[in-house]
Scaffold this motif. Structure first.
Motif, PDB file in Angstrom:
ATOM      1  N   PRO A 292      51.938  24.823  88.856  1.00 45.25           N
ATOM      2  CA  PRO A 292      53.225  25.518  88.991  1.00 45.25           C
ATOM      3  C   PRO A 292      54.356  24.967  88.136  1.00 45.25           C
ATOM      4  N   GLY A 293      54.493  23.615  88.055  1.00 46.61           N
ATOM      5  CA  GLY A 293      55.662  23.065  87.381  1.00 46.61           C
ATOM      6  C   GLY A 293      55.370  21.803  86.601  1.00 46.61           C
ATOM      7  N   MET A 294      56.210  21.530  85.603  1.00 46.43           N
ATOM      8  CA  MET A 294      56.021  20.379  84.717  1.00 46.43           C
ATOM      9  C   MET A 294      57.372  19.954  84.159  1.00 46.43           C
ATOM     10  N   ALA A 295      57.547  18.655  83.976  1.00 44.73           N
ATOM     11  CA  ALA A 295      58.736  18.124  83.301  1.00 44.73           C
ATOM     12  C   ALA A 295      58.283  17.085  82.290  1.00 44.73           C
ATOM     13  N   ILE A 296      58.941  17.065  81.124  1.00 37.24           N
ATOM     14  CA  ILE A 296      58.525  16.201  80.016  1.00 37.24           C
ATOM     15  C   ILE A 296      59.734  15.474  79.452  1.00 37.24           C
ATOM     16  N   ALA A 297      59.539  14.196  79.123  1.00 39.51           N
ATOM     17  CA  ALA A 297      60.536  13.423  78.378  1.00 39.51           C
ATOM     18  C   ALA A 297      59.844  12.726  77.223  1.00 39.51           C
ATOM     19  N   VAL A 298      60.513  12.691  76.070  1.00 37.64           N
ATOM     20  CA  VAL A 298      60.020  11.964  74.899  1.00 37.64           C
ATOM     21  C   VAL A 298      61.130  11.050  74.404  1.00 37.64           C
ATOM     22  N   VAL A 299      60.765   9.814  74.148  1.00 41.49           N
ATOM     23  CA  VAL A 299      61.694   8.825  73.595  1.00 41.49           C
ATOM     24  C   VAL A 299      61.171   8.384  72.240  1.00 41.49           C
TER      25      VAL A 299
ATOM     26  N   TYR B  87      63.614  14.517  73.610  1.00 38.60           N
ATOM     27  CA  TYR B  87      63.135  15.738  74.283  1.00 38.60           C
ATOM     28  C   TYR B  87      63.198  15.511  75.776  1.00 38.60           C
ATOM     29  N   LEU B  88      63.740  16.503  76.510  1.00 35.44           N
ATOM     30  CA  LEU B  88      63.885  16.387  77.951  1.00 35.44           C
ATOM     31  C   LEU B  88      63.970  17.799  78.517  1.00 35.44           C
ATOM     32  N   LYS B  89      62.922  18.218  79.240  1.00 34.46           N
ATOM     33  CA  LYS B  89      62.902  19.621  79.657  1.00 34.46           C
ATOM     34  C   LYS B  89      61.956  19.834  80.829  1.00 34.46           C
ATOM     35  N   GLY B  90      62.289  20.825  81.658  1.00 35.30           N
ATOM     36  CA  GLY B  90      61.419  21.221  82.754  1.00 35.30           C
ATOM     37  C   GLY B  90      60.883  22.621  82.541  1.00 35.30           C
ATOM     38  N   PHE B  91      59.734  22.894  83.182  1.00 35.33           N
ATOM     39  CA  PHE B  91      59.067  24.188  83.048  1.00 35.33           C
ATOM     40  C   PHE B  91      58.524  24.609  84.416  1.00 35.33           C
ATOM     41  N   GLY B  92      58.494  25.909  84.661  1.00 34.27           N
ATOM     42  CA  GLY B  92      57.841  26.416  85.848  1.00 34.27           C
ATOM     43  C   GLY B  92      58.648  26.226  87.112  1.00 34.27           C
ATOM     44  N   LEU B  93      57.929  26.242  88.253  1.00 37.26           N
ATOM     45  CA  LEU B  93      58.555  26.291  89.559  1.00 37.26           C
ATOM     46  C   LEU B  93      58.388  24.990  90.335  1.00 37.26           C
ATOM     47  N   ARG B  94      59.405  24.670  91.132  1.00 39.55           N
ATOM     48  CA  ARG B  94      59.312  23.517  92.033  1.00 39.55           C
ATOM     49  C   ARG B  94      58.365  23.802  93.186  1.00 39.55           C
ATOM     50  N   SER B  95      58.272  25.054  93.599  1.00 40.59           N
ATOM     51  CA  SER B  95      57.368  25.454  94.675  1.00 40.59           C
ATOM     52  C   SER B  95      57.009  26.919  94.498  1.00 40.59           C
TER      53      SER B  95
ATOM     54  N   ARG C  34      63.622  26.564  89.818  1.00 38.83           N
ATOM     55  CA  ARG C  34      62.944  26.128  88.596  1.00 38.83           C
ATOM     56  C   ARG C  34      62.962  24.606  88.479  1.00 38.83           C
ATOM     57  N   VAL C  35      61.955  24.088  87.812  1.00 41.73           N
ATOM     58  CA  VAL C  35      61.912  22.672  87.462  1.00 41.73           C
ATOM     59  C   VAL C  35      62.872  22.411  86.311  1.00 41.73           C
ATOM     60  N   ASP C  36      63.653  21.331  86.412  1.00 41.59           N
ATOM     61  CA  ASP C  36      64.471  20.902  85.285  1.00 41.59           C
ATOM     62  C   ASP C  36      64.251  19.412  85.054  1.00 41.59           C
ATOM     63  N   ASP C  37      65.019  18.830  84.142  1.00 38.80           N
ATOM     64  CA  ASP C  37      64.776  17.428  83.792  1.00 38.80           C
ATOM     65  C   ASP C  37      65.203  16.464  84.891  1.00 38.80           C
TER      66      ASP C  37
ATOM     67  N   SER D 267      64.140  12.663  83.507  1.00 34.12           N
ATOM     68  CA  SER D 267      65.343  12.035  82.961  1.00 34.12           C
ATOM     69  C   SER D 267      65.357  10.538  83.245  1.00 34.12           C
ATOM     70  N   ASP D 268      65.053  10.159  84.491  1.00 31.40           N
ATOM     71  CA  ASP D 268      65.029   8.739  84.842  1.00 31.40           C
ATOM     72  C   ASP D 268      63.904   8.006  84.121  1.00 31.40           C
ATOM     73  N   MET D 269      62.726   8.622  84.038  1.00 38.06           N
ATOM     74  CA  MET D 269      61.590   7.965  83.401  1.00 38.06           C
ATOM     75  C   MET D 269      61.811   7.781  81.906  1.00 38.06           C
ATOM     76  N   ALA D 270      62.657   8.603  81.310  1.00 40.27           N
ATOM     77  CA  ALA D 270      63.018   8.402  79.908  1.00 40.27           C
ATOM     78  C   ALA D 270      63.725   7.060  79.725  1.00 40.27           C
TER      79      ALA D 270
END
Length: 533
Positions: free
Chosen positions: A75-82, A89-97, A103-106, A294-297
């Motif tokens: 359903p959902g995914m979030a990505i960070a690139v350092v 890069y910092l972005k969310g995709f898809g649904l939280r539930s 929607r999923v965000d960063d 965002s935090d994991m970045a």
């Protein structure tokens, strides 16, 4: 993280060769003031990454993430690139539930599962760095019993010697995932750690086996030495200094966060909201952290920056460096041309196909979380991917494809399919009780099975007779598990929780007219699953 037991590698024949590689020909091993540091040939890769390649790969991440969600149904995914100390890069995709439209965000908070281990390793490094130079300071090589005197393994000699580093490196000799089934049947952290002494041990510091509760014991020792709880220590030494305001080592904080992603599982090919949210507080250091992309970045920046963030030291480089120093091989060689993988302290260490050192880890909850991170320290590049679906290879596939784009300029392999297949095989149901016999022998009268059985490791098992048949109760707060007759004195039931991979057998043994023992299949992996009346 997918890990298998392996035998140790003896390094002595390679010492001279290693020294030759570390000292370039014609360049002195030491430098005089004013000279630049000598080059290190062991850090070279002949697969060059031209300027702009990372940016080009980042430009394809939107499409890669959307394709992964479309293909797998997660359903959902979030990505960070350092990259080079910048969040590129910092972005969310898809649904939280799937039960809503949020929607999923960063900033969406996900359960990290085993990405908690490298996070925990940085907390320990921070505690060691803070006490460096003190008379009673912490060290990676402190014996656990120095700080946790009640801790015990099966062998007193190993109990006295096993260290914080040993347990973070999974080289204590404890069996693979020792303690997990205790958590699944309801035991808490303290009780599980006290029961580790019942497990048989493999050779100490010579065998690798991945354990959540071994690492948790080491983290508890550090917290005890610091005079606080692990959850408070993590907040004080890591989350607060890095500004990781959405990160916590407490399940209650995750589930109460307004912007959190709920887990999902696949049932008969259809994704649904998990019927049971994974509550991992018992193994918080190993699997209980929740965080956002965002935090994991910020955490990626800290690790790639060797303990520095925003130009300021947060953790001393020396204490932090131990986490990515290889200890034991963590995956077997499949032939003379296969590359070995190693494990540091809470972090996987390998050399990739381009000849670059890669640090990585994955996390998974069958109840609805799958996460991964990977770093190329030579390029100061890292990616973290968080999802809210059971493990099907989605985050690992995207991360592998991204790094292949960075290093080669193209995606040459179907990484989602490769990881998806490997994970499906890993979690495949394995039981001797899958198919009911065509002509099963009848059971005895049910009252001969009824009673209370005991096991040193797993505690009590109670078998009761009801109008619907036998019921099995396991653990400190027993949940009723209905039993179905299989064949003769063999019955089946369905375990619940994180380790429920399908049906399990339960076979009664007899010395006389009443059952004297009960062997539970899914608890018997180490030969410890027999309960006696």
């Amino acid at each position: 993280m997918i890990d298998l037991n392996v035998k140790p590698v003896k390094a002595r024949p390679f010492v001279i060769l290693a020294l030759m590689l570390l000292v370039p020909l014609g360049v002195p091993a030491s430098e005089t003031p004013g000279e630049s540091a000598p080059l290190d040939p062991s850090a070279f890769s002949d697969v060059m990454i031209p300027e702009g390649r990372v940016e080009a790969a980042v430009g394809q991440l939107d499409a890669m993430a959307e394709a992964a969600l479309e293909t797998t149904g997660v359903p959902g995914m979030a990505i960070a690139v350092v990259h080079r100390d910048r969040v590129v890069y910092l972005k969310g995709f898809g649904l939280r539930s799937l039960d809503g439209e949020a929607r999923v965000d960063d900033e969406t908070v996900f359960q990290l599962a085993s990405l908690s281990k490298p996070v925990a390793a940085t907390v320990v490094a921070a505690a060691i760095d803070r006490t460096h130079g003190e008379r009673a300071g912490l060290a990676w090589d402190d014996p656990i019993v120095r700080h946790l005197p009640d801790f015990a393994l099966n062998d007193p000699a190993i109990t006295s010697r096993v260290t914080i580093a040993d347990l973070f490196a999974h080289r204590s000799g404890l069996p693979d995932h020792a303690g997990d089934l205790l958590e699944s049947i309801g035991y808490g952290r303290a009780e599980i750690l006290s029961r580790l002494r019942f497990y048989p041990l493999a050779p100490f510091r010579a065998s690798y086996a991945y354990t959540n509760f071994g690492l948790t014991a080491a983290a508890e020792a550090v917290a005890r030495a610091e005079g606080t709880s692990w959850e408070r220590l993590s907040q004080e030494l890591l989350y607060s200094p890095l500004g990781m305001t959405s990160t916590s080592s407490r399940f209650a904080d995750f589930i109460s966060a307004p912007n959190h992603a709920i887990g999902h599982v696949r049932r008969d090919g259809v994704w649904v909201v998990t019927p049971e949210v994974r509550e991992p507080d018992a193994q918080s250091p190993a699997g209980g952290v929740s965080s956002s992309a965002s935090d994991m970045a910020q955490w990626l920046r800290l690790v790639l920056g060797e303990g520095m963030l925003e130009g300021k030291p947060v953790i001393g480089a020396q204490a932090l460096a131990r986490i990515h120093a290889p200890n034991l091989m963590s995956s077997p060689l499949h032939g003379p041309s296969s590359r070995p993988s190693f494990y540091g302290l809470g972090l996987g260490v390998s050399v990739d196909s381009a000849g670059r050192v890669r640090w990585s880890h994955s996390g998974a909850f069958l109840l609805g979380a799958s996460t991964t991170l990977a770093m190329l320290p030579s390029e100061s590049l890292g990616i973290v991917i968080l999802t809210n679906g059971q493990p099907v290879g989605a985050p690992e596939g995207v991360a592998a494809g991204f790094l292949e784009l960075v290093e080669t300029g193209e995606i040459r392999h179907d990484w989602p399919a490769l990881f998806g297949g490997a994970i499906a095989r890993l979690y495949a149901e394995t039981t001797a009780f899958a198919e009911t016999p065509s002509a099963p022998a009848p059971a005895r009268p049910l009252d001969v099975y009824v009673g209370r059985y005991a096991n040193d490791l797993y505690g009590p098992a109670v078998v009761e007779a009801t109008d619907a048949g036998l019921v099995l109760r396991l653990g400190p707060s027993p949940i009723a598990l209905p039993m179905s007759h299989f064949d003769g004195d063999a019955f089946t039931f369905r375990p619940i929780g994180e380790d429920a991979l399908g049906v399990s057998g339960a076979v009664f043994g007899f010395d006389d007219e009443r059952a004297a023992s009960l062997q539970i299949e899914y608890l018997d992996e180490e030969g410890l699953g027999t309960f006696r009346r």
